[in-house]
Design a protein around this motif. Structure first.
Motif, PDB file in Angstrom:
ATOM      1  N   ILE A   1       0.843  -1.206   0.000  1.00 16.77           N
ATOM      2  CA  ILE A   1       0.000   0.000   0.000  1.00 16.77           C
ATOM      3  C   ILE A   1       0.874   1.251   0.000  1.00 16.77           C
ATOM      4  O   ILE A   1       0.645   2.201  -0.764  1.00 16.77           O
ATOM      5  N   HIS A   2       1.907   1.260   0.862  1.00 18.29           N
ATOM      6  CA  HIS A   2       2.794   2.425   0.921  1.00 18.29           C
ATOM      7  C   HIS A   2       3.596   2.596  -0.358  1.00 18.29           C
ATOM      8  O   HIS A   2       4.028   3.702  -0.684  1.00 18.29           O
ATOM      9  N   ALA A   3       3.796   1.521  -1.101  1.00 21.83           N
ATOM     10  CA  ALA A   3       4.522   1.605  -2.371  1.00 21.83           C
ATOM     11  C   ALA A   3       3.687   2.283  -3.452  1.00 21.83           C
ATOM     12  O   ALA A   3       4.224   2.747  -4.458  1.00 21.83           O
ATOM     13  N   GLY A   4       2.344   2.330  -3.241  1.00 16.53           N
ATOM     14  CA  GLY A   4       1.495   3.019  -4.214  1.00 16.53           C
ATOM     15  C   GLY A   4       0.231   2.296  -4.611  1.00 16.53           C
ATOM     16  O   GLY A   4      -0.570   2.826  -5.385  1.00 16.53           O
ATOM     17  N   ALA A   5       0.033   1.073  -4.096  1.00 18.67           N
ATOM     18  CA  ALA A   5      -1.201   0.345  -4.420  1.00 18.67           C
ATOM     19  C   ALA A   5      -2.386   0.973  -3.700  1.00 18.67           C
ATOM     20  O   ALA A   5      -2.242   1.545  -2.616  1.00 18.67           O
ATOM     21  N   ASP A   6      -3.560   0.872  -4.286  1.00 18.04           N
ATOM     22  CA  ASP A   6      -4.770   1.412  -3.666  1.00 18.04           C
ATOM     23  C   ASP A   6      -5.450   0.379  -2.773  1.00 18.04           C
ATOM     24  O   ASP A   6      -5.992   0.716  -1.724  1.00 18.04           O
TER      25      ASP A   6
END
Length: 233
Positions: free
Chosen positions: A91-96
């Motif tokens: 999630i922190h890497a950019g996934a929603d």
């Protein structure tokens, strides 16, 4: 008619056919052949959702998500294995959204639907609100009008879409293939270089009528495509 499009990056064990079947009922699916193919398609095609289902280490998945997020703002849905402890990292890497097994095909479909709906609404609102200005050029998305130094430039649909594309990212070079897919909304076929050249030539003539220097804001990159010239004054 299916208007939404989903690009899927998966491997043999990453996603069931039941899940793909449900997704195909609500959108067109493109199965990417790898991360490079995914990134390539995201730069030339418009997608409403990116679905990642890879049987890889969390760190690898995070790097994939980060690479994609640098390219587009499209929602990313990640499916993780049962033993994965990296949901927060993904999630922190950019996934929603990141789902951990066990999950059902219906849950994947519902999450996809929700993400696409929110993204479609966001894109609509964002497009209406964003006035684009580059030097003396002003592009008004809501009114779909173009002005140069506060003078109206009479443009047709594809001329507007082309200018808005270039003006939204001034200095970025778009290839002929990218321009055709994003402006014509079709897969490239025929002599697209000449088709685009003719459209750009007509647009430049219209800009020139308003200001003899206006046409030069559209810069041709030989054998590649076009970009909007950024003057450093």
């Amino acid at each position: 008619m299916k208007k939404n499009r989903i690009i899927v990056l998966t491997d043999e064990s990453g996603l069931s056919w039941d899940s793909l079947g449900l997704l195909e009922q609500q959108a067109e699916i493109y199965l990417a052949k790898g991360i490079q193919d995914t990134l390539s398609h995201l730069t030339i095609c418009s997608y409403h959702l990116i679905l990642i289902a890879l049987d890889k280490e969390t760190e690898v998945i995070c790097q994939v998500v980060k690479s994609i997020r640098k390219t587009v703002m499209t929602p990313i849905l990640v499916l993780l294995s049962e033993n994965s402890k990296g949901r927060s990292r993904v999630i922190h890497a950019g996934a929603d959204v990141a789902l951990i097994q066990p999950y059902t095909a219906e849950e994947i479909s519902l999450q996809a639907y929700a993400l696409i709906r929110r993204y479609t609404e966001w894109k609509s609102e964002r497009r209406e609100e964003m006035l684009v200005m580059v030097g003396k050029l002003e592009v008004f998305p809501l009114q779909r009008t173009v002005e140069w130094d506060h003078k109206i430039v009479s443009v047709v649909k594809r001329e507007f879409d082309f200018l808005y594309l270039l003006a939204s990212t001034p200095g970025r070079v778009y290839t002929y293939s990218q321009i055709y897919q994003l402006v014509w909304q079709e897969y490239p076929h025929g002599d697209i270089t000449n088709i685009i050249y003719c459209m750009v030539h007509r647009l430049k003539q219209k800009l020139k009528k308003v200001d003899v220097n206006a046409e030069h804001i559209i810069s041709s990159v030989k054998e590649v495509g076009y970009c909007l010239k950024v003057n450093k004054e």
